[in-house]
Write an enzyme that holds these catalytic residues in place. Structure first.
Site, PDB file in Angstrom:
ATOM      1  N   CYS A  72       0.807  -1.173   0.098  1.00  0.00           N
ATOM      2  CA  CYS A  72       0.029  -0.079  -0.114  1.00  0.00           C
ATOM      3  C   CYS A  72       0.818   1.046  -0.199  1.00  0.00           C
ATOM      4  O   CYS A  72       0.744   2.002  -0.666  1.00  0.00           O
ATOM      5  CB  CYS A  72      -1.180  -0.209   1.461  1.00  0.00           C
ATOM      6  SG  CYS A  72      -2.279   1.296   0.993  1.00  0.00           S
ATOM      7  N   CYS A  73       1.991   1.277   0.901  1.00  0.00           N
ATOM      8  CA  CYS A  73       2.728   2.465   0.928  1.00  0.00           C
ATOM      9  C   CYS A  73       3.596   2.655  -0.426  1.00  0.00           C
ATOM     10  O   CYS A  73       3.792   3.750  -0.990  1.00  0.00           O
ATOM     11  CB  CYS A  73       3.610   2.351   1.984  1.00  0.00           C
ATOM     12  SG  CYS A  73       3.457   2.787   3.684  1.00  0.00           S
ATOM     13  N   CYS A 113      -1.300   8.127   7.750  1.00  0.00           N
ATOM     14  CA  CYS A 113      -2.719   7.579   7.282  1.00  0.00           C
ATOM     15  C   CYS A 113      -3.735   7.494   8.057  1.00  0.00           C
ATOM     16  O   CYS A 113      -3.190   6.596   9.333  1.00  0.00           O
ATOM     17  CB  CYS A 113      -2.492   6.618   6.119  1.00  0.00           C
ATOM     18  SG  CYS A 113      -1.645   7.193   4.685  1.00  0.00           S
ATOM     19  N   CYS A 135      -3.613   3.544   9.560  1.00  0.00           N
ATOM     20  CA  CYS A 135      -2.671   3.056   9.997  1.00  0.00           C
ATOM     21  C   CYS A 135      -1.767   4.084  11.250  1.00  0.00           C
ATOM     22  O   CYS A 135      -0.722   3.905  11.598  1.00  0.00           O
ATOM     23  CB  CYS A 135      -1.358   3.067   8.902  1.00  0.00           C
ATOM     24  SG  CYS A 135      -1.727   1.981   7.484  1.00  0.00           S
ATOM     25  N   CYS A 179       7.347   4.232   6.194  1.00  0.00           N
ATOM     26  CA  CYS A 179       6.554   3.938   5.093  1.00  0.00           C
ATOM     27  C   CYS A 179       7.280   3.518   3.866  1.00  0.00           C
ATOM     28  O   CYS A 179       6.763   3.077   2.968  1.00  0.00           O
ATOM     29  CB  CYS A 179       5.693   5.271   4.688  1.00  0.00           C
ATOM     30  SG  CYS A 179       6.832   6.760   4.123  1.00  0.00           S
TER      31      CYS A 179
HETATM   32  S1  SF4 Z   1       0.270   4.516   5.871  1.00  0.00           S
HETATM   33 FE1  SF4 Z   1      -1.238   2.866   5.630  1.00  0.00          FE
HETATM   34  S2  SF4 Z   1      -3.006   3.595   4.427  1.00  0.00           S
HETATM   35 FE2  SF4 Z   1      -1.000   4.962   4.235  1.00  0.00          FE
HETATM   36  S3  SF4 Z   1       0.056   4.369   2.428  1.00  0.00           S
HETATM   37 FE3  SF4 Z   1       1.012   3.085   3.838  1.00  0.00          FE
HETATM   38  S4  SF4 Z   1      -0.148   1.319   4.432  1.00  0.00           S
HETATM   39 FE4  SF4 Z   1      -1.431   2.614   3.044  1.00  0.00          FE
END
Ligand code: SF4
Length: 234
Positions: free
Chosen positions: A115-116, A196, A199, A222
């Site tokens: 995701c990151c 985010c 998280c 991240c």
């Molecule tokens: S902090 Fe969480 S929601 Fe944001 S990009 Fe990374 S995994 Fe995704």
């Protein structure tokens, strides 16, 4: 001279300089080729205040992951206006990428690194192609992984500059009070470090300020600050 060699010389000559002096040197050395990367999080106001005093036209890159707290997006607008920042840019995944890589918005749960990678790392990598150097707000005291953070370091094709590296938690509080900087609204609600929404949790008394970031996972960063970055998009 490549970024590695350049960073070594800069660290040797200016690694003990004040944050303001470091920013002045960076502005002069990389004029028009340098950007600030800011999360507009709990401690972002300090670096952005310093930047605004040195040169309010330096581009500020905000990685809009699409998963931020609405309070962060509002704070970005209010703080930018308060400091007179002239060039705040949002970078992030495209709608097509979001639909393809995280259609149900649950990827942060089962694959936080992935995701990151597509929400933060890849968009920043693209945005930084226009620059030779970038500025981050990391501090040594924040995590053990940042304990040896230099003021100047090489980051692939870029020189990365950490003007606040030596700043302590007490100095941060003092700086904010001295300059009456507006706080992120979530700090008063128990979030001393803000990323985010999926998280980030509140933090209990006695915990590290970043304990609420990716709580329950071994993940502490991240990915944008890893020495070797990946451009994985799926
Ligand atoms: S902090 Fe969480 S929601 Fe944001 S990009 Fe990374 S995994 Fe995704």
């Amino acid at each position: 001279m490549g970024p590695s060699e350049h960073a070594v010389f800069l660290q040797r000559d200016y690694g003990c300089s004040s944050a303001a002096k470091v920013l002045e040197i960076a502005r002069d050395l990389f004029n028009g080729r340098i950007a600030v990367v800011s999360s507009f999080g709990a401690e972002s106001a300090i670096l952005l205040h310093l930047v605004s005093r040195v040169d309010a036209t330096i581009p500020v890159l905000f990685i809009d992951t699409g998963r931020h707290f609405p309070e962060t997006l509002d704070y970005r607008e209010r703080l930018s206006a308060h400091l007179g920042l002239q060039d705040v840019r949002s970078v992030g995944p495209t709608a097509v990428e979001e639909q393809r890589l995280d259609p149900d918005l649950r990827r942060a749960i089962w694959d936080a690194d992935g995701c990151c990678a597509f929400r933060k790392v890849a968009p920043l990598e693209c945005a930084l192609r226009d620059f030779s150097a970038w500025i981050s707000g990391r501090k040594r005291f924040q995590t053990t992984g940042r304990a040896d953070l230099p003021v100047f370091e090489a980051d692939g094709d870029h020189v990365k500059i950490n003007p606040l590296a030596s700043m302590s938690a007490v100095e941060i509080v003092d700086y904010v009070e001295m300059h009456n900087l507006p706080p992120h609204p979530l700090v008063a609600r128990g979030y001393p470090s803000i990323g985010c929404a999926p998280c980030t949790t509140t933090v209990r008394k006695g915990e590290n300020a970043r304990a609420g970031r990716w709580r329950g996972l071994v993940k502490t960063e991240c990915g944008i600050h890893r020495p070797a970055r990946s451009l994985v998009r799926d």
